[in-house]
Design a protein around this motif. Sequence first.
Motif, PDB file in Angstrom:
ATOM      1  N   PHE A 127     -10.484  -6.019   4.022  1.00 60.20           N
ATOM      2  CA  PHE A 127     -10.209  -7.024   3.001  1.00 60.20           C
ATOM      3  C   PHE A 127      -9.746  -6.405   1.687  1.00 60.20           C
ATOM      4  O   PHE A 127     -10.366  -5.481   1.156  1.00 60.20           O
ATOM      5  N   ILE A 128      -8.638  -6.956   1.163  1.00 59.07           N
ATOM      6  CA  ILE A 128      -8.092  -6.507  -0.118  1.00 59.07           C
ATOM      7  C   ILE A 128      -8.106  -7.662  -1.113  1.00 59.07           C
ATOM      8  O   ILE A 128      -8.163  -8.824  -0.735  1.00 59.07           O
ATOM      9  N   ASP A 129      -8.027  -7.312  -2.390  1.00 62.14           N
ATOM     10  CA  ASP A 129      -8.170  -8.319  -3.443  1.00 62.14           C
ATOM     11  C   ASP A 129      -6.832  -8.965  -3.781  1.00 62.14           C
ATOM     12  O   ASP A 129      -5.756  -8.435  -3.493  1.00 62.14           O
ATOM     13  N   SER A 130      -6.915 -10.131  -4.396  1.00 62.58           N
ATOM     14  CA  SER A 130      -5.741 -10.879  -4.840  1.00 62.58           C
ATOM     15  C   SER A 130      -5.655 -10.824  -6.354  1.00 62.58           C
ATOM     16  O   SER A 130      -6.576 -10.370  -7.040  1.00 62.58           O
ATOM     17  N   GLU A 131      -4.544 -11.286  -6.892  1.00 66.17           N
ATOM     18  CA  GLU A 131      -4.362 -11.309  -8.340  1.00 66.17           C
ATOM     19  C   GLU A 131      -4.228 -12.747  -8.818  1.00 66.17           C
ATOM     20  O   GLU A 131      -3.815 -13.641  -8.076  1.00 66.17           O
ATOM     21  N   LEU A 132      -4.556 -12.964 -10.076  1.00 69.01           N
ATOM     22  CA  LEU A 132      -4.617 -14.313 -10.604  1.00 69.01           C
ATOM     23  C   LEU A 132      -3.248 -14.927 -10.866  1.00 69.01           C
ATOM     24  O   LEU A 132      -3.085 -16.146 -10.804  1.00 69.01           O
ATOM     25  N   LEU A 142      -4.261  -2.481  -4.693  1.00 71.90           N
ATOM     26  CA  LEU A 142      -3.988  -2.010  -3.333  1.00 71.90           C
ATOM     27  C   LEU A 142      -3.556  -0.548  -3.341  1.00 71.90           C
ATOM     28  O   LEU A 142      -4.078   0.267  -2.564  1.00 71.90           O
ATOM     29  N   GLU A 143      -2.603  -0.210  -4.203  1.00 65.83           N
ATOM     30  CA  GLU A 143      -2.114   1.173  -4.233  1.00 65.83           C
ATOM     31  C   GLU A 143      -3.211   2.144  -4.650  1.00 65.83           C
ATOM     32  O   GLU A 143      -3.345   3.234  -4.080  1.00 65.83           O
ATOM     33  N   LYS A 144      -4.018   1.748  -5.617  1.00 68.13           N
ATOM     34  CA  LYS A 144      -5.134   2.581  -6.055  1.00 68.13           C
ATOM     35  C   LYS A 144      -6.134   2.783  -4.915  1.00 68.13           C
ATOM     36  O   LYS A 144      -6.642   3.895  -4.701  1.00 68.13           O
ATOM     37  N   TYR A 145      -6.400   1.732  -4.174  1.00 69.75           N
ATOM     38  CA  TYR A 145      -7.347   1.783  -3.042  1.00 69.75           C
ATOM     39  C   TYR A 145      -6.834   2.726  -1.953  1.00 69.75           C
ATOM     40  O   TYR A 145      -7.582   3.554  -1.414  1.00 69.75           O
ATOM     41  N   ILE A 182       8.186  -7.572  -3.022  1.00 72.28           N
ATOM     42  CA  ILE A 182       9.002  -6.355  -3.092  1.00 72.28           C
ATOM     43  C   ILE A 182       8.141  -5.145  -3.452  1.00 72.28           C
ATOM     44  O   ILE A 182       8.263  -4.069  -2.848  1.00 72.28           O
ATOM     45  N   THR A 183       7.232  -5.315  -4.408  1.00 71.12           N
ATOM     46  CA  THR A 183       6.320  -4.233  -4.772  1.00 71.12           C
ATOM     47  C   THR A 183       5.400  -3.884  -3.608  1.00 71.12           C
ATOM     48  O   THR A 183       5.165  -2.704  -3.311  1.00 71.12           O
ATOM     49  N   LEU A 184       4.883  -4.899  -2.934  1.00 72.76           N
ATOM     50  CA  LEU A 184       3.994  -4.668  -1.793  1.00 72.76           C
ATOM     51  C   LEU A 184       4.738  -3.986  -0.647  1.00 72.76           C
ATOM     52  O   LEU A 184       4.170  -3.151   0.068  1.00 72.76           O
ATOM     53  N   LYS A 185       6.006  -4.324  -0.493  1.00 76.39           N
ATOM     54  CA  LYS A 185       6.811  -3.691   0.554  1.00 76.39           C
ATOM     55  C   LYS A 185       7.004  -2.204   0.261  1.00 76.39           C
ATOM     56  O   LYS A 185       6.959  -1.365   1.174  1.00 76.39           O
ATOM     57  N   LYS A 186       7.195  -1.847  -1.002  1.00 75.82           N
ATOM     58  CA  LYS A 186       7.329  -0.437  -1.388  1.00 75.82           C
ATOM     59  C   LYS A 186       6.047   0.336  -1.088  1.00 75.82           C
ATOM     60  O   LYS A 186       6.086   1.474  -0.609  1.00 75.82           O
ATOM     61  N   ILE A 187       4.910  -0.280  -1.363  1.00 81.41           N
ATOM     62  CA  ILE A 187       3.623   0.370  -1.087  1.00 81.41           C
ATOM     63  C   ILE A 187       3.440   0.572   0.410  1.00 81.41           C
ATOM     64  O   ILE A 187       3.000   1.635   0.868  1.00 81.41           O
TER      65      ILE A 187
END
Length: 398
Positions: A127-132, A142-145, A182-187
């Motif tokens: 499980f990963i977190d969402s943003e407001l 996500l990237e930090k994790y 797009i950012t998530l795809k790069k990660i």
Amino acid sequence: MEIMRLNKNKKFKPQNVLLKLKKALNFPKVFLPLHEPTFSKYEKSLLNLCIEEGYVSSVGRFVNQFENVIKNFTGSKNSVAVVNGTSALQIALNLSGVKKNDEVLVPSITFIGTVNSIIYNNAIPNFIDSELDTLGADPKKLEKYLNKNCILKNNQCYNKKTKRFIKAIIVVHVFGHSAKIITLKKISKKFKIKIIEDAAEALGSFYKGKHLGTFGDFGVISFNGNKVITTGGGGILLTNSNHLAKRAKHITTTAKLPHNFEYIFNETGYNYRLPNINAALGVAQLKKLNEIIKNKRKIYQKYEKYFKDEAGIQLFKEPKNCKSNYWLQTLVLDKKFEKFKNIIIKKGNENNIGMRPCWKPLHTLKHLRKYPKMNLKNSEDIYNRIINIPSSSHLKLK
């Protein structure tokens, strides 16, 4: 959060929220559901035609027609129609190489079917977190994790804590609004992770002019009875890979080999093909898709006028670079007033106004607590503050 500016000089009153809704909805005398389908005589005519022709199951012209229209509308190279969105996600994970005990990153804020699809493949949800500001996966967290907990091993993402490979991430576009895809795809590319878009609620939603569900290795759209358009029950798998589309169609039609009369199967398949009668309903619904989305965006604009000056509560607006279908209109309480959420929902339903909270964060459910997770404080915050309100495309607001 991409939301409306408030008049901070006013005092928040829960009863004002209900009064605004009652006025907007013209004091409903009968119960207004959260979201219901919009039907006309055309749906009946195609259903009758399907019955007259006798093809109501997995064979018939409407299934292929439905796939082609969806493919053209979304701009995907391929589409495969199946019985529901969860099944489409299950197949997407299967064809992404997810195997037993592999991990799949998934937001805690999503419908249970997203996680069920992982478990059906004997894999492990992480499980990963969402943003407001988008309600989708938080790219920074996500990237930090992943930087902290994972390394690349044999060109795969390896979880140092659990000793398992992380094979995929499911990006959920919540309520029709785009995550930062797009950012998530790069990660995902950096960590060699397959990306699957759960665009179940996002038919007719675009990010930078590109339809949601077409950014990842796979995209999934749902046509359940409460979605933008419906096939009764149904889903579609989008992919730009001709090879994977062919595999998806084969294994979702019981892996049956073509033959004039013999029943020959070459692997374990799934009986997931969308029935022709459901597709007929979908073909009729697609005729008015643009009108439906236009109406839903107008509904947002009318709600916006009602709530623009209301202190303590905000109407969620499509994120930057997103053109949303506004599947579900969403109110967001200021954090200091979150204690009033359930009161507002309860009173709304008592006054014939269908209202609901966001999904309960999945990591808090008893049978899912055992799975790995990052810090999920944003997910819990989102759940505590969100209220969905009536959003049907034919809704008449005063």
